[in-house]
Design a protein around this motif. Structure first.
Motif, mmCIF file in Angstrom:
data_model
loop_
_atom_site.group_PDB
_atom_site.id
_atom_site.type_symbol
_atom_site.label_atom_id
_atom_site.label_comp_id
_atom_site.label_asym_id
_atom_site.label_seq_id
_atom_site.Cartn_x
_atom_site.Cartn_y
_atom_site.Cartn_z
ATOM 1 N N ILE A 51 0.836 -1.204 0.000
ATOM 2 C CA ILE A 51 0.000 0.000 0.000
ATOM 3 C C ILE A 51 0.868 1.250 0.000
ATOM 4 C CG2 ILE A 51 -1.545 1.391 1.449
ATOM 5 C CD1 ILE A 51 -2.927 -1.263 2.200
ATOM 6 N N ASN A 52 1.874 1.280 0.858
ATOM 7 C CA ASN A 52 2.723 2.468 0.955
ATOM 8 C C ASN A 52 3.584 2.662 -0.283
ATOM 9 O OD1 ASN A 52 2.432 3.905 3.645
ATOM 10 N ND2 ASN A 52 2.488 1.774 4.275
ATOM 11 N N VAL A 53 4.131 1.581 -0.823
ATOM 12 C CA VAL A 53 4.946 1.696 -2.036
ATOM 13 C C VAL A 53 4.073 2.168 -3.203
ATOM 14 C CG1 VAL A 53 6.272 0.381 -3.741
ATOM 15 C CG2 VAL A 53 6.726 0.065 -1.313
ATOM 16 N N ALA A 54 2.890 1.583 -3.342
ATOM 17 C CA ALA A 54 1.993 1.991 -4.436
ATOM 18 C C ALA A 54 1.610 3.461 -4.296
ATOM 19 C CB ALA A 54 0.755 1.112 -4.438
ATOM 20 N N ALA A 55 1.298 3.893 -3.098
ATOM 21 C CA ALA A 55 0.910 5.300 -2.879
ATOM 22 C C ALA A 55 2.061 6.243 -3.232
ATOM 23 C CB ALA A 55 0.484 5.497 -1.428
ATOM 24 N N CYS A 56 3.280 5.824 -2.930
ATOM 25 C CA CYS A 56 4.434 6.673 -3.246
ATOM 26 C C CYS A 56 4.677 6.738 -4.747
ATOM 27 C CB CYS A 56 5.678 6.161 -2.543
ATOM 28 S SG CYS A 56 5.646 6.490 -0.772
ATOM 29 N N TYR A 57 4.556 5.602 -5.428
ATOM 30 C CA TYR A 57 4.695 5.629 -6.882
ATOM 31 C C TYR A 57 3.601 6.499 -7.512
ATOM 32 C CZ TYR A 57 8.430 2.184 -7.370
ATOM 33 O OH TYR A 57 9.640 1.537 -7.337
ATOM 34 N N TYR A 58 2.400 6.409 -6.985
ATOM 35 C CA TYR A 58 1.307 7.220 -7.484
ATOM 36 C C TYR A 58 1.590 8.717 -7.265
ATOM 37 C CZ TYR A 58 -3.324 9.239 -8.065
ATOM 38 O OH TYR A 58 -4.379 10.018 -8.468
ATOM 39 N N SER A 59 2.128 9.044 -6.102
ATOM 40 C CA SER A 59 2.389 10.450 -5.755
ATOM 41 C C SER A 59 3.532 11.043 -6.566
ATOM 42 C CB SER A 59 2.712 10.573 -4.260
ATOM 43 O OG SER A 59 1.589 10.224 -3.494
ATOM 44 N N THR A 60 4.429 10.185 -7.020
ATOM 45 C CA THR A 60 5.564 10.718 -7.798
ATOM 46 C C THR A 60 5.250 10.599 -9.256
ATOM 47 O OG1 THR A 60 6.719 8.590 -7.737
ATOM 48 C CG2 THR A 60 7.282 10.187 -6.050
#
Length: 60
Positions: A51-60
Protein backbone atom coordinates in the motif's frame (compact mmCIF):
# COMPACT_ATOMS: atom_id res chain seq x y z
CA UNK A 1 15.69 -12.38 12.59
CA UNK A 2 12.89 -9.86 12.80
CA UNK A 3 10.45 -10.21 15.66
CA UNK A 4 6.79 -9.30 15.51
CA UNK A 5 7.55 -6.09 17.40
CA UNK A 6 10.26 -5.15 14.93
CA UNK A 7 7.87 -5.70 12.01
CA UNK A 8 5.27 -3.46 13.64
CA UNK A 9 7.92 -0.78 14.18
CA UNK A 10 8.99 -0.97 10.53
CA UNK A 11 5.34 -0.70 9.45
CA UNK A 12 4.90 2.44 11.56
CA UNK A 13 8.15 3.90 10.23
CA UNK A 14 6.98 3.28 6.67
CA UNK A 15 3.68 5.05 7.24
CA UNK A 16 5.43 7.99 8.88
CA UNK A 17 7.96 8.33 6.05
CA UNK A 18 5.15 8.46 3.49
CA UNK A 19 3.26 11.04 5.57
CA UNK A 20 6.41 13.17 5.66
CA UNK A 21 6.65 13.02 1.86
CA UNK A 22 9.86 11.00 1.82
CA UNK A 23 8.75 8.88 -1.10
CA UNK A 24 12.11 7.47 -2.23
CA UNK A 25 12.98 6.35 1.28
CA UNK A 26 9.49 4.94 1.75
CA UNK A 27 9.80 2.88 -1.43
CA UNK A 28 13.21 1.53 -0.39
CA UNK A 29 12.08 0.60 3.12
CA UNK A 30 8.75 -0.68 1.78
CA UNK A 31 10.45 -3.12 -0.56
CA UNK A 32 12.58 -4.27 2.37
CA UNK A 33 9.46 -4.81 4.49
CA UNK A 34 7.81 -6.68 1.62
CA UNK A 35 10.72 -9.14 1.41
CA UNK A 36 10.81 -9.63 5.17
CA UNK A 37 7.05 -10.15 5.19
CA UNK A 38 7.38 -12.83 2.53
CA UNK A 39 10.13 -14.62 4.43
CA UNK A 40 8.22 -14.43 7.71
CA UNK A 41 4.91 -15.29 6.01
CA UNK A 42 3.32 -12.15 7.46
CA UNK A 43 0.55 -10.97 5.11
CA UNK A 44 -0.11 -7.82 7.14
CA UNK A 45 3.46 -6.61 6.65
CA UNK A 46 3.23 -7.39 2.95
CA UNK A 47 -0.02 -5.45 2.69
CA UNK A 48 1.36 -2.40 4.53
CA UNK A 49 4.45 -2.45 2.32
CA UNK A 50 2.49 -2.71 -0.93
CA UNK A 51 0.00 0.00 0.00
CA UNK A 52 2.72 2.47 0.96
CA UNK A 53 4.95 1.70 -2.04
CA UNK A 54 1.99 1.99 -4.44
CA UNK A 55 0.91 5.30 -2.88
CA UNK A 56 4.43 6.67 -3.25
CA UNK A 57 4.70 5.63 -6.88
CA UNK A 58 1.31 7.22 -7.48
CA UNK A 59 2.39 10.45 -5.76
CA UNK A 60 5.56 10.72 -7.80
Amino acid sequence: MMTSGNLKQLQRELTLLRAEGKYKETIDRGLELLEIGKIQKDPNSQLVALINVAACYYST
